[in-house]
Design a protein around this motif. Structure first.
Motif, mmCIF file in Angstrom:
data_model
loop_
_atom_site.group_PDB
_atom_site.id
_atom_site.type_symbol
_atom_site.label_atom_id
_atom_site.label_comp_id
_atom_site.label_asym_id
_atom_site.label_seq_id
_atom_site.Cartn_x
_atom_site.Cartn_y
_atom_site.Cartn_z
ATOM 1 N N PRO A 179 0.786 -1.243 0.000
ATOM 2 C CA PRO A 179 0.000 0.000 0.000
ATOM 3 C C PRO A 179 0.813 1.285 0.000
ATOM 4 O O PRO A 179 0.304 2.326 -0.411
ATOM 5 C CB PRO A 179 -0.848 -0.117 1.269
ATOM 6 C CG PRO A 179 -0.167 -1.135 2.118
ATOM 7 C CD PRO A 179 0.484 -2.087 1.174
ATOM 8 N N PHE A 180 2.079 1.250 0.434
ATOM 9 C CA PHE A 180 2.858 2.483 0.508
ATOM 10 C C PHE A 180 4.117 2.428 -0.354
ATOM 11 O O PHE A 180 5.015 3.257 -0.193
ATOM 12 C CB PHE A 180 3.240 2.773 1.962
ATOM 13 C CG PHE A 180 2.045 2.891 2.869
ATOM 14 C CD1 PHE A 180 1.236 4.017 2.833
ATOM 15 C CD2 PHE A 180 1.707 1.872 3.735
ATOM 16 C CE1 PHE A 180 0.129 4.123 3.646
ATOM 17 C CE2 PHE A 180 0.602 1.963 4.563
ATOM 18 C CZ PHE A 180 -0.202 3.096 4.523
ATOM 19 N N ALA A 181 4.204 1.478 -1.285
ATOM 20 C CA ALA A 181 5.413 1.286 -2.084
ATOM 21 C C ALA A 181 5.204 1.744 -3.518
ATOM 22 O O ALA A 181 4.161 1.486 -4.126
ATOM 23 C CB ALA A 181 5.836 -0.177 -2.066
ATOM 24 N N ALA A 182 6.199 2.445 -4.070
ATOM 25 C CA ALA A 182 6.144 2.926 -5.444
ATOM 26 C C ALA A 182 7.558 3.021 -5.998
ATOM 27 O O ALA A 182 8.541 3.037 -5.244
ATOM 28 C CB ALA A 182 5.450 4.286 -5.511
ATOM 29 N N ILE A 183 7.656 3.100 -7.317
ATOM 30 C CA ILE A 183 8.932 3.232 -8.015
ATOM 31 C C ILE A 183 8.853 4.422 -8.953
ATOM 32 O O ILE A 183 7.832 4.645 -9.609
ATOM 33 C CB ILE A 183 9.270 1.954 -8.809
ATOM 34 C CG1 ILE A 183 9.669 0.823 -7.862
ATOM 35 C CG2 ILE A 183 10.397 2.206 -9.801
ATOM 36 C CD1 ILE A 183 9.937 -0.491 -8.549
ATOM 37 N N ALA A 184 9.924 5.216 -9.009
ATOM 38 C CA ALA A 184 10.057 6.317 -9.959
ATOM 39 C C ALA A 184 11.284 6.085 -10.822
ATOM 40 O O ALA A 184 12.282 5.526 -10.353
ATOM 41 C CB ALA A 184 10.169 7.653 -9.228
#
Length: 355
Positions: free
Chosen positions: A300-305
């Motif tokens: 729920p709080f993980a992302a990649i840029a």
């Protein structure tokens, strides 16, 4: 979420976790993630990316190039629409292995949408721009039938196309529900993520180039819009918000900066918890300009840029970022079946793996 716990969850979720082959990009400091490069056989720059699953991925780029894989990147089919070699495809939206649309950029009639229903064996041109001042940047769908395409301002307001039949036909939406654009304000056709959707009706547009970087929001499929400032620096044609990702209709991440090589990009990320009504800067932003962003599935709080100088991961909903790779990518996207992909210059397409 604690990084060690998050990595354990990700390790269990991404069952892709075989050892990285020798040609994979190396990881830097931070979480032990890496990109496994796939051999595409072309040198196009892929700013358009649409993974459908861990097996099916579409990519669209320069030279009118469209690639498709149905075996997880082991082999790629060149399914480019004939006669489009002079076009630059900057966005692709795919629903499965057979149905996809691609958007080309440019002034005048270079702005087009092509659609396929047979995996790219044949294509139909479903839209050709006839407004000299329009420049279409991005495309996004709410479901298999309803979608939008966004152009830079025409007569002082951003211009929207809408489809209700899966992209077979498009109509220009009235501009009465769109706030005025700032002088110099525009979208960035850098990753296919300057226009994004969540759920069945919510859409957001990312901008830059004007005095302030802003995010426009619609809750009625593009008929009416509100707009909010973000803390990402602008006031220059090369600065602003380049990409958005929304976990749901409330939680979103914005990334961008200054795309000119070698120039610093402070405050290159921002987050919202109220659907884009307000934005706050990341506590520890990515160290440089980033052009693409995506949420990791089931965390729920993980992302990649990603951007031309590296890739970063957050486990805090976009508040704190940590670089894990130094390779060049323009865009990134994940699928519900636990597969994440990135693409960029020189034919680079890669899948996220754990070492």
């Amino acid at each position: 979420m604690n990084v060690r716990i998050a990595m354990s969850v990700l390790s269990a979720a991404l069952v892709l976790a075989a050892p990285l082959p020798a040609h994979a990009t190396t990881t830097g400091p931070g979480p032990d993630l890496g990109w496994e490069l796939k051999e595409t056989g072309v040198t196009a720059r892929f700013r358009g990316l649409a993974p459908v699953s861990r097996d099916v991925v579409w990519a669209a780029g320069t030279g009118g190039t469209v690639l498709r894989t149905v075996d997880g990147g082991r082999t790629w089919q060149n399914v480019s629409p004939p006669g489009t070699e002079s076009l630059q495809f900057r966005d692709v939206e795919a629903f499965d292995a057979r149905h996809a649309l691609v958007l080309s950029i440019g002034t005048g009639t270079d702005g087009r949408v092509y659609r396929t229903e047979d995996g790219g064996r044949t294509w139909t041109e479903s839209f050709r721009n006839d407004e000299p001042n329009a420049f279409y940047d991005c495309m996004a769908f709410f479901d298999r039938r309803h979608g939008l395409a966004m152009s830079d301002p025409v007569n002082g307001r951003f211009r929207l196309l809408a489809t209700e039949d899966g992209g077979r036909s498009w109509q220009v939406l009235p501009s009465t529900g769109m706030p005025d654009a700032l002088p110099g304000e525009a979208g960035f056709a850098a990753s296919g993520q300057c226009l994004v959707t969540a759920g069945g009706r919510d859409a957001w547009i990312a901008t830059g180039g004007g005095e302030r970087s802003r995010v426009f929001r619609s809750a009625d499929r593009g008929r009416t819009w509100t707009v909010s400032d973000t803390p990402v620096p602008a006031a220059d044609p090369a600065k602003g918000v380049f990409a958005l990702a929304f976990r749901d209709r409330h939680r979103g991440i914005a990334v961008g900066g200054d795309y000119q090589p070698g120039l610093p990009s402070p405050n290159a990320a921002a987050v919202t918890g109220d659907g884009g009504a307000t934005w706050r800067p990341a506590t520890t932003p990515p160290p440089a300009y980033r052009s693409g962003v995506t949420w990791l599935p089931h965390l729920p709080f993980a992302a990649i840029a990603v951007g031309p100088t590296g890739s970063d991961v957050t486990y805090t909903g976009g508040a704190r970022w940590e670089t894990f790779d130094g390779g060049s990518f323009d865009t990134v996207s994940c699928t519900p079946d636990l597969s994440c992909w990135a693409s960029g210059e020189q034919g680079r397409i890669a899948r996220l793996r754990l070492r």
